[in-house]
Design an enzyme around this catalytic site. Structure first.
Site, PDB file in Angstrom:
ATOM      1  N   HIS A 183     -19.879 110.085 -76.916  1.00  0.00           N
ATOM      2  CA  HIS A 183     -18.982 110.674 -75.927  1.00  0.00           C
ATOM      3  C   HIS A 183     -18.484 112.047 -76.372  1.00  0.00           C
ATOM      4  O   HIS A 183     -18.681 112.466 -77.510  1.00  0.00           O
ATOM      5  CB  HIS A 183     -17.795 109.737 -75.665  1.00  0.00           C
ATOM      6  N   CYS A 199     -16.012 106.497 -81.502  1.00  0.00           N
ATOM      7  CA  CYS A 199     -17.338 106.154 -82.004  1.00  0.00           C
ATOM      8  C   CYS A 199     -18.049 107.420 -82.456  1.00  0.00           C
ATOM      9  O   CYS A 199     -17.806 107.906 -83.550  1.00  0.00           O
ATOM     10  CB  CYS A 199     -18.130 105.430 -80.918  1.00  0.00           C
TER      11      CYS A 199
END
Length: 231
Positions: A183, A199
């Site tokens: 992302h 993440c």
């Protein structure tokens, strides 16, 4: 796996054996979605690539990319591998994400890695892609920061302040959501670093570029902490 940080030379592409390489890379630009961005070469305009831009209803700020080690800039690199072109390989330890072009070349992006980014490794596929995605903080984060509880149900709407940034790629194994995401980030300084949460983070401009290349069901390999492919 072995890689080199040197981008492809246009001179190499124009002469001798480079002609074969040029044809190979030209074909590689068809492994992803149609009308994808051009691959960066030695004439690539990084000022333009990382400039401020409008994306939908939101304004994306420019990246001060020159303040970062050049290895984290978007670039085509030497990368020996055995993967099918179009595969994504994430190397959390070295803070790189590779989009495979051929057995010897890849498009590489710099990433930032949160604790969740080291918590899982293996093979997955992209089962969902979202632009300016909604963010729902995990329970562990809400426990540390109770003020985030207001986002626990409906989540935080997409936008520049959203931790998932401009784009998100959601990784699944079969019918199981790995909870692993590639992302964007609202903290551009985190690229190339270990960060407290999230993440795999990418600059807005880079995750938009990757998003435009990869179709649904793209294979993603997340390397283990020692840089090897999990068994």
């Amino acid at each position: 796996m072995h890689f080199s940080a040197l981008p492809i030379s246009r001179r190499a592409l124009l002469g001798g054996a480079g002609a074969t390489l040029a044809l190979t890379l030209a074909g590689c630009n068809t492994v992803g979605l149609h009308d994808q961005p051009p691959l960066p070469d030695e004439r690539f305009d990084y000022d333009l690539a990382y400039a401020a831009r409008k994306d939908g209803d939101f304004d994306i700020p420019a990246i001060n990319y020159k303040a970062f080690d050049r290895r984290y800039w978007r670039q085509v690199v030497d990368y020996e591998n055995r993967e099918i072109p179009g595969t994504i390989v994430v190397d959390p330890q070295n803070k790189f994400l590779y989009w495979i072009l051929s057995r010897r070349k890849a498009l590489r992006y710099g990433i930032g890695v949160g604790k969740a980014g080291f918590a899982w490794s293996g093979d997955a596929v992209i089962r969902m892609k979202q632009e300016w995605p909604v963010w729902r903080p995990p329970k562990e984060m809400i426990a540390r920061r109770p003020e985030l509880a207001r986002y626990g149900d409906d989540g935080m709407e997409g936008g520049p302040k959203n931790p998932l940034g401009a784009r998100a790629l959601y990784l699944w194994q079969g019918n199981v959501d790995t909870l692993y995401r590639i992302h964007g980030t609202n903290e551009p300084s985190s690229i190339g670093k270990n960060v407290s949460s999230g993440c795999i983070r990418m600059w807005h401009q880079d995750v938009i570029d990757l998003y435009a290349r990869v179709p649904m069901n793209t294979k993603v390999i997340v390397l283990g902490g020692d840089g090897t492919t999990p068994a």
